[in-house]
Design a protein around this motif. Sequence first.
Motif, short mmCIF file in Angstrom:
data_model
loop_
_atom_site.label_atom_id
_atom_site.label_comp_id
_atom_site.label_asym_id
_atom_site.label_seq_id
_atom_site.Cartn_x
_atom_site.Cartn_y
_atom_site.Cartn_z
N ARG A 1 -6.72 -32.48 -26.71
CA ARG A 1 -7.38 -31.24 -26.30
C ARG A 1 -7.67 -31.33 -24.80
NH1 ARG A 1 -5.49 -30.57 -30.39
NH2 ARG A 1 -6.31 -29.63 -32.31
N ASN A 2 -7.43 -30.25 -24.09
CA ASN A 2 -7.63 -30.18 -22.63
C ASN A 2 -6.81 -31.23 -21.89
OD1 ASN A 2 -9.64 -28.06 -22.81
ND2 ASN A 2 -11.05 -29.63 -23.55
N ASP B 1 -3.56 -28.15 -25.52
CA ASP B 1 -4.10 -28.48 -26.84
C ASP B 1 -2.93 -28.61 -27.80
OD1 ASP B 1 -6.58 -28.14 -25.70
OD2 ASP B 1 -6.98 -26.20 -26.64
#
Length: 521
Positions: free
Chosen positions: A475-476, A456
């Motif tokens: 993110r991820n 992230d």
Amino acid sequence: MRLGIPPPLSGHFRNIWRDSNGAWIRSEIWACLYPGVPSLAAKYAFEDACVDHGIAEGTYGEVFLAVLESCAFVERDKEKLIEIALSYIPPDCGVAKSVKVARDCWRRGLDWRTAREKVVEASRKTGWFMAPQNIGFVVIGLLYGGGDFGRAICTAVNCGDDSDCTGATVGSIMGILYGTKGIHRMWREPISEELANVAIGGFKPPSNIKELTDRVVKMAKVALRYHNAPVDIQPQALTTADASSRLKLIDKETITRLWARTPYQIFYEFPSLNVTLDYNGEPIIEGDKLRDIKLCLSSKDGRIARLKIICQMEGGISIFPSVSRIEVPGCLRLTLRAKEIKEENISGKILLYTPGNKLVAEIPLFFSGKLTVHSDDFALAKYGVRAESDSELSWEPGCTAKVNDGIIAGEDDFEGKRWHSALTPHPHWVSLILPEEKILGRVIIHFADPQGYPVDFDGEVSLDGKEWQKIFSQRNYGNPRRYECRVEPTPMRYFRLTIYRSASKVWENAAQISEIELLPK
């Protein structure tokens, strides 16, 4: 191998487990397919082991045990078995050293615990969970157990370390030597003969030991017949009394052929042609450096006397000569070069044609590229760009400067080539401050430890260091090696990367980056 790296290079290159136990625990099948023919057992054990253990201790271990077990079908003298098996592996390898120590302790009348300590000392270079030590423990169990199945496996297991492997291998050798009659009912009765398999795919696994045995015997007959081996398997027939003396248990030609090659030589066998590709070392290519490989060809039947060779490489790599002609038999040296390396995995191929343009063979090429920064990267410290961060790891002071020093870490050599934050809670940030305004069109962030890369994170730019514009937000994120983002041409003097979460489950608060590239397009 999925990257196109063939054996034995597939098992050798960047493999920290090439000296381990994963190969020699597969040795028994080759002995059972080639009972009394150790040269063939050794050949197939080598081909099996080198796929994932290269040419190293793991492979030496599988060859040693496959030979010992193959000979055990026709020879019961354990010392003779050990001597024959030792002849098939390099005398100075770690497996050979540990085996000799175990055998010498037994000859001198030392107890098995002392023998264990001496094997541990002799194999200290490779250490625990590796083939030299554990095969030494196998030999301790075999010799100190005498002819008693239970004592043999217990002695091996009580040496410790990878004891499921050592006990199983000693048990298999005792089974070959003495058959089921040599296994006391106290060991057999508590264990069912049914087999439960969870790791076999692509074919129906045997449901019990009898079915497994029948399948192996059936295949052994086929394998022995295919090679015109001097051994046959007959139902209800006893092993020939003098089989050991009548068979060629030590095959010097096979031994020489096995160990004449290096981990970096790939052999290819085509219907009318034999090909050897020699990488002359690890398959690594660096920017602005010459890299040579060697191709050798020989005809099987003499019908191929001349070939045209066409070489092709991806990733901006040039290869010279790209087109050539060669007399067969003969060798050709090929030189590779690239000004910049932009990919970590670089493929290519060598195509072999007859004078009539008939394709005879295709040889794959693989190189691991040592990445270089782009020539138009304006974030480098040599241009007066300054790096700052919120924190540094206490034992890596000054590491913030690593993010724009022009050195990109590999996935296994990132120590000392990265910025590493303190282990305080996230978020952590690192920024670059340019001496003058630039137009940004692309950002490339090279990560360091593939186990602890950012998942992230946000990227921002600024003209004055006060007002910030977000240019990407992830993110991820799932690529452990790098992140690349193209942006609309944006004027900037400051760049900031903020990391909110890293992949590591052990060092959850660690943030680390190898290099940040800022490019105009």
